[in-house]
Design an enzyme around this catalytic site. Structure first.
Site, PDB file in Angstrom:
ATOM      1  N   CYS A   1       2.990 -16.895 -35.887  1.00 39.26           N
ATOM      2  CA  CYS A   1       2.454 -18.183 -35.444  1.00 39.26           C
ATOM      3  C   CYS A   1       1.832 -18.920 -36.616  1.00 39.26           C
ATOM      4  O   CYS A   1       1.699 -20.139 -36.590  1.00 39.26           O
ATOM      5  CB  CYS A   1       1.420 -17.960 -34.349  1.00 39.26           C
ATOM      6  SG  CYS A   1       0.177 -16.757 -34.851  1.00 39.26           S
TER       7      CYS A   1
ATOM      8  N   GLU B   1       8.717 -24.658 -33.543  1.00 42.76           N
ATOM      9  CA  GLU B   1       8.353 -23.472 -34.330  1.00 42.76           C
ATOM     10  C   GLU B   1       9.646 -22.704 -34.622  1.00 42.76           C
ATOM     11  O   GLU B   1      10.289 -22.207 -33.693  1.00 42.76           O
ATOM     12  CB  GLU B   1       7.444 -22.642 -33.421  1.00 42.76           C
ATOM     13  CG  GLU B   1       6.462 -21.813 -34.118  1.00 42.76           C
ATOM     14  CD  GLU B   1       5.580 -21.051 -33.123  1.00 42.76           C
ATOM     15  OE1 GLU B   1       5.827 -21.070 -31.912  1.00 42.76           O
ATOM     16  OE2 GLU B   1       4.631 -20.426 -33.610  1.00 42.76           O
TER      17      GLU B   1
ATOM     18  N   GLU C   1      -4.157 -17.693 -27.629  1.00 39.06           N
ATOM     19  CA  GLU C   1      -3.661 -17.794 -29.009  1.00 39.06           C
ATOM     20  C   GLU C   1      -2.191 -18.165 -28.897  1.00 39.06           C
ATOM     21  O   GLU C   1      -1.358 -17.313 -28.585  1.00 39.06           O
ATOM     22  CB  GLU C   1      -3.817 -16.454 -29.743  1.00 39.06           C
ATOM     23  CG  GLU C   1      -5.257 -16.010 -29.950  1.00 39.06           C
ATOM     24  CD  GLU C   1      -6.016 -16.866 -30.952  1.00 39.06           C
ATOM     25  OE1 GLU C   1      -5.391 -17.678 -31.662  1.00 39.06           O
ATOM     26  OE2 GLU C   1      -7.243 -16.732 -31.014  1.00 39.06           O
TER      27      GLU C   1
ATOM     28  N   LYS D   1      -0.647  -5.800 -20.885  1.00 36.87           N
ATOM     29  CA  LYS D   1       0.809  -5.879 -20.746  1.00 36.87           C
ATOM     30  C   LYS D   1       1.405  -6.218 -22.110  1.00 36.87           C
ATOM     31  O   LYS D   1       1.314  -7.348 -22.571  1.00 36.87           O
ATOM     32  CB  LYS D   1       1.205  -6.972 -19.744  1.00 36.87           C
ATOM     33  CG  LYS D   1       2.670  -6.842 -19.361  1.00 36.87           C
ATOM     34  CD  LYS D   1       3.330  -8.147 -19.021  1.00 36.87           C
ATOM     35  CE  LYS D   1       3.763  -8.935 -20.210  1.00 36.87           C
ATOM     36  NZ  LYS D   1       4.782  -8.336 -21.068  1.00 36.87           N
TER      37      LYS D   1
HETATM   38  P1  NAP Z   1       6.124 -15.425 -24.972  1.00 39.40           P
HETATM   39  O1  NAP Z   1       7.487 -15.570 -24.454  1.00 39.40           O
HETATM   40  O2  NAP Z   1       5.100 -16.385 -24.533  1.00 39.40           O
HETATM   41  O3  NAP Z   1       5.687 -13.930 -24.633  1.00 39.40           O
HETATM   42  C1  NAP Z   1       4.422 -13.441 -24.939  1.00 39.40           C
HETATM   43  C2  NAP Z   1       4.005 -12.446 -23.875  1.00 39.40           C
HETATM   44  O4  NAP Z   1       3.870 -13.129 -22.641  1.00 39.40           O
HETATM   45  C3  NAP Z   1       5.019 -11.337 -23.639  1.00 39.40           C
HETATM   46  O5  NAP Z   1       4.342 -10.147 -23.366  1.00 39.40           O
HETATM   47  C4  NAP Z   1       5.764 -11.841 -22.426  1.00 39.40           C
HETATM   48  O6  NAP Z   1       6.414 -10.850 -21.693  1.00 39.40           O
HETATM   49  C5  NAP Z   1       4.628 -12.454 -21.646  1.00 39.40           C
HETATM   50  N1  NAP Z   1       5.061 -13.393 -20.603  1.00 39.40           N
HETATM   51  C6  NAP Z   1       6.139 -14.187 -20.591  1.00 39.40           C
HETATM   52  N2  NAP Z   1       6.188 -14.892 -19.435  1.00 39.40           N
HETATM   53  C7  NAP Z   1       5.097 -14.530 -18.717  1.00 39.40           C
HETATM   54  C8  NAP Z   1       4.583 -14.915 -17.446  1.00 39.40           C
HETATM   55  N3  NAP Z   1       5.198 -15.800 -16.670  1.00 39.40           N
HETATM   56  N4  NAP Z   1       3.443 -14.357 -17.038  1.00 39.40           N
HETATM   57  C9  NAP Z   1       2.821 -13.456 -17.801  1.00 39.40           C
HETATM   58  N5  NAP Z   1       3.253 -13.037 -19.010  1.00 39.40           N
HETATM   59  C10 NAP Z   1       4.386 -13.581 -19.465  1.00 39.40           C
HETATM   60  O7  NAP Z   1       6.075 -15.482 -26.544  1.00 39.40           O
HETATM   61  P2  NAP Z   1       7.068 -14.785 -27.563  1.00 39.40           P
HETATM   62  O8  NAP Z   1       8.223 -15.676 -27.782  1.00 39.40           O
HETATM   63  O9  NAP Z   1       7.339 -13.393 -27.192  1.00 39.40           O
HETATM   64  O10 NAP Z   1       6.110 -14.743 -28.841  1.00 39.40           O
HETATM   65  C11 NAP Z   1       6.131 -15.720 -29.791  1.00 39.40           C
HETATM   66  C12 NAP Z   1       5.071 -16.783 -29.553  1.00 39.40           C
HETATM   67  O11 NAP Z   1       3.778 -16.210 -29.686  1.00 39.40           O
HETATM   68  C13 NAP Z   1       5.147 -17.877 -30.573  1.00 39.40           C
HETATM   69  O12 NAP Z   1       5.007 -19.137 -29.990  1.00 39.40           O
HETATM   70  C14 NAP Z   1       3.976 -17.582 -31.494  1.00 39.40           C
HETATM   71  O13 NAP Z   1       3.496 -18.693 -32.192  1.00 39.40           O
HETATM   72  C15 NAP Z   1       2.997 -17.023 -30.551  1.00 39.40           C
HETATM   73  N6  NAP Z   1       2.003 -16.229 -31.263  1.00 39.40           N
HETATM   74  C16 NAP Z   1       0.765 -16.752 -31.393  1.00 39.40           C
HETATM   75  C17 NAP Z   1      -0.193 -16.066 -32.084  1.00 39.40           C
HETATM   76  C18 NAP Z   1      -1.566 -16.647 -32.234  1.00 39.40           C
HETATM   77  O14 NAP Z   1      -2.470 -15.896 -32.539  1.00 39.40           O
HETATM   78  N7  NAP Z   1      -1.783 -17.935 -32.031  1.00 39.40           N
HETATM   79  C19 NAP Z   1       0.098 -14.820 -32.642  1.00 39.40           C
HETATM   80  C20 NAP Z   1       1.380 -14.307 -32.491  1.00 39.40           C
HETATM   81  C21 NAP Z   1       2.330 -15.035 -31.784  1.00 39.40           C
HETATM   82  P3  NAP Z   1       8.002 -10.998 -21.410  1.00 39.40           P
HETATM   83  O15 NAP Z   1       8.640 -11.064 -22.731  1.00 39.40           O
HETATM   84  O16 NAP Z   1       8.333  -9.812 -20.591  1.00 39.40           O
HETATM   85  O17 NAP Z   1       8.245 -12.237 -20.637  1.00 39.40           O
END
Ligand code: NAP
Length: 494
Positions: A292, A389, A258, A182
């Site tokens: 991140c 962040e 991650e 997804k």
């Molecule tokens: P996010 O809101 O957690 O979304 C990430 C993914 O999860 C999206 O595909 C999102 O889809 C999905 N998602 C959201 N709610 C969900 C649920 N209830 N069940 C299943 N999937 C769900 O994160 P973001 O704001 O887009 O991305 C930024 C974050 O990612 C930051 O915190 C960053 O640090 C982290 N990140 C970490 C790494 C690492 O390797 N540690 C790398 C890159 C990014 P929807 O948008 O449709 O909800």
């Protein structure tokens, strides 16, 4: 009906289920926007839970035969995919810039980085090894083999639309796992283009199923609680990661997470200031700060703090902000209005608590979600951005006097993904690296990500590692066979 942008017109925009591209059951679609202009690029199928169930069923059906394929067969699919991705690097970069906003040069860099995971794991696929020993009493052979964990749920964010996918898909393919993927709804096109390339490279039907949806919560919860998916690999925010871990507990799924970071960037009194500023530019400005691994808190020894902040501000102020497709652009837009509003709120809070903006800090006029590169001096420890962040091009500089104190402050966070350290003293470099509570340390560099290295964090930044020699382990189980030795003489019998 949306007329697709010409660069994305060749990408299949349906769901990929069991090797077939098909519309969502309810026929729904959602728009994908260009964050630089607000223009709609195209519309993609919007899956509902029934589509998600069909995708998982396809992955489950394909698992047994896929697990029995030869490692070399899987390896060569990945290798062909690597070649195809690299032969289309310019096109994939344009697609990524259109849907995500990063400058074209950075997008090309991400395509190459993403492709490297395909190549790395094509090499790892044929290097999975087990173990063979004898029990202490000599009575049994212990034969340890490795098996694919089973159908996997892969969930990726929007900030690295291609690399976050290949970092999961490539080791899963190498290990012999099937998948439902997804992608983030802001950036599905890079994943869909990649899925098409993997098909072209010979990936059998049902091994990779791609489900775009605006209803992640419902679609994914069904996967997590089905008892049929055996593993979840998630990249995204810590909040969603915790939710998925709670769901994974229901069926005791293997979990790789991650999650978020709050990276400290420490410049010691003996550091070379220009090296530190170069490192800060890389650690802060890669991906407009939407990483991140982005340096979130810059602790600079008081003797260097003013010089460092001035030189960093000069470099940041000179950057060209604009549409990522234009050749002179160095900083693209943020992903959406919510992302930009969060950055502005954090900057306003820091300014209200006494910080000074050496450059940037104000929202520009006009369309697109642009935010200027910003350097804040004298940031108070109580500012929200010290514990949040920022995910934008904002560098807060905080002076420090004492090394023990700066390590305490660096570690005073629930996150522990990466830290950066600048010093010319090798003993100090090792000592402080060991004391930082993080999974990765950049020593005199602002860039740590590499497919050959184990990427991941400690504390609430995650579980498990992606890439490196251990990346494939996340997708493998151990199985041990106890086989009695005919001629064996146990201690008791001898
Ligand atoms: P996010 O809101 O957690 O979304 C990430 C993914 O999860 C999206 O595909 C999102 O889809 C999905 N998602 C959201 N709610 C969900 C649920 N209830 N069940 C299943 N999937 C769900 O994160 P973001 O704001 O887009 O991305 C930024 C974050 O990612 C930051 O915190 C960053 O640090 C982290 N990140 C970490 C790494 C690492 O390797 N540690 C790398 C890159 C990014 P929807 O948008 O449709 O909800």
């Amino acid at each position: 009906m949306t007329t697709p942008h010409s660069a994305v017109a060749s990408i299949r925009t349906e769901l990929l289920i069991d090797g077939q591209w098909r519309a969502a059951v309810e026929g729904r679609v959602f728009d994908v926007e260009n964050p630089a202009t607000g223009d709609v690029l195209t519309a993609v199928a919007d899956a509902d839970p029934a589509d998600g169930d069909a995708a998982l069923a396809a992955a489950v059906r394909a698992q047994a035969s896929w697990a029995r394929t030869a490692p070399r067969y899987r390896s060569e699919i990945l290798r062909r995919a690597y070649d195809l991705v690299m032969s289309r690097q310019d096109w994939l970069a344009e697609v990524m810039t259109l849907e995500m906003g990063k400058p074209l040069a950075e997008a090309k860099g991400e395509v190459a980085y993403a492709a490297e995971f395909l190549r790395w794991f094509s090499e790892e696929a044929v290097r999975v090894s087990g173990d063979h020993t004898t029990t202490g009493d000599g009575a049994n052979r212990i034969i340890v083999t490795r098996e694919p964990v089973g159908p996997c749920v892969l969930i990726t964010p929007w900030n690295f639309p291609l690399a976050m996918g290949t970092r999961k898909i490539a080791p899963a393919v190498a290990a012999g796992c099937t998948m439902v993927l997804k992608p983030a709804p802001q950036t599905p096109l890079s994943s869909l283009a990649l899925a098409g390339i993997l098909q072209e490279a010979g990936l059998p039907d049902g091994v990779l199923n791609v489900v775009n949806t605006t209803d992640a919560a419902s679609v994914v919860e069904r996967w997590m609680t089905s008892g049929k998916a055996r593993k979840v690999s998630f990249t995204g925010s810590t909040g969603v990661g915790k939710l998925l871990l709670r769901q994974a507990a229901e069926t005791v799924m293997r979990s790789s997470m991650e999650l978020g970071g709050n990276a400290p960037f420490i410049v010691c009194a003996d550091a070379d200031v220009d090296t530190a500023v170069d490192g800060a530019m890389a650690a802060k400005m890669r991906n407009m700060g939407e990483a991140c691994t982005a340096a979130n808190r810059m602790y600079v020894h008081r003797d260097l703090a003013a010089t460092f902040a001035e030189r960093l501000a000069a470099r940041m102020a000179a950057l060209t902000v604009g549409n990522g497709l234009e050749s002179d652009t160095e900083v693209g837009p943020l992903i959406d209005s919510a992302g930009r509003a969060k950055v502005q709120r954090l900057v306003d809070d820091a300014l209200a608590r006494g910080a000074t903006a050496l450059t940037g800090g104000r929202l520009p006029e006009g369309p697109g979600y642009f935010y200027p590169p910003t350097v804040l001096a004298d940031v108070s420890a109580e500012s929200d951005l010290m514990s949040t962040e920022v995910f934008g091009p904002v560098a807060p500089v905080i002076p420090f006097d004492d090394e023990d104190d700066v390590i305490d402050r660096a570690n005073d966070t629930e996150w522990g993904l990466v830290g950066y350290l600048f010093t010319q003293d090798i003993d100090r470099a090792f000592d402080l690296s060991e004391r930082l509570e993080v999974g990765m340390v950049g020593v005199n560099t602002g860039l740590v990500s590499n497919p050959a290295a184990p990427f991941g964090g400690v504390k609430q930044s995650g579980l498990g590692r992606e890439g490196g020699r251990v990346g494939i382990d996340e997708f493998l189980e151990y199985k041990y066979l106890a086989v009695p030795r005919r001629q064996g003489r146990s201690i008791a019998r001898s």
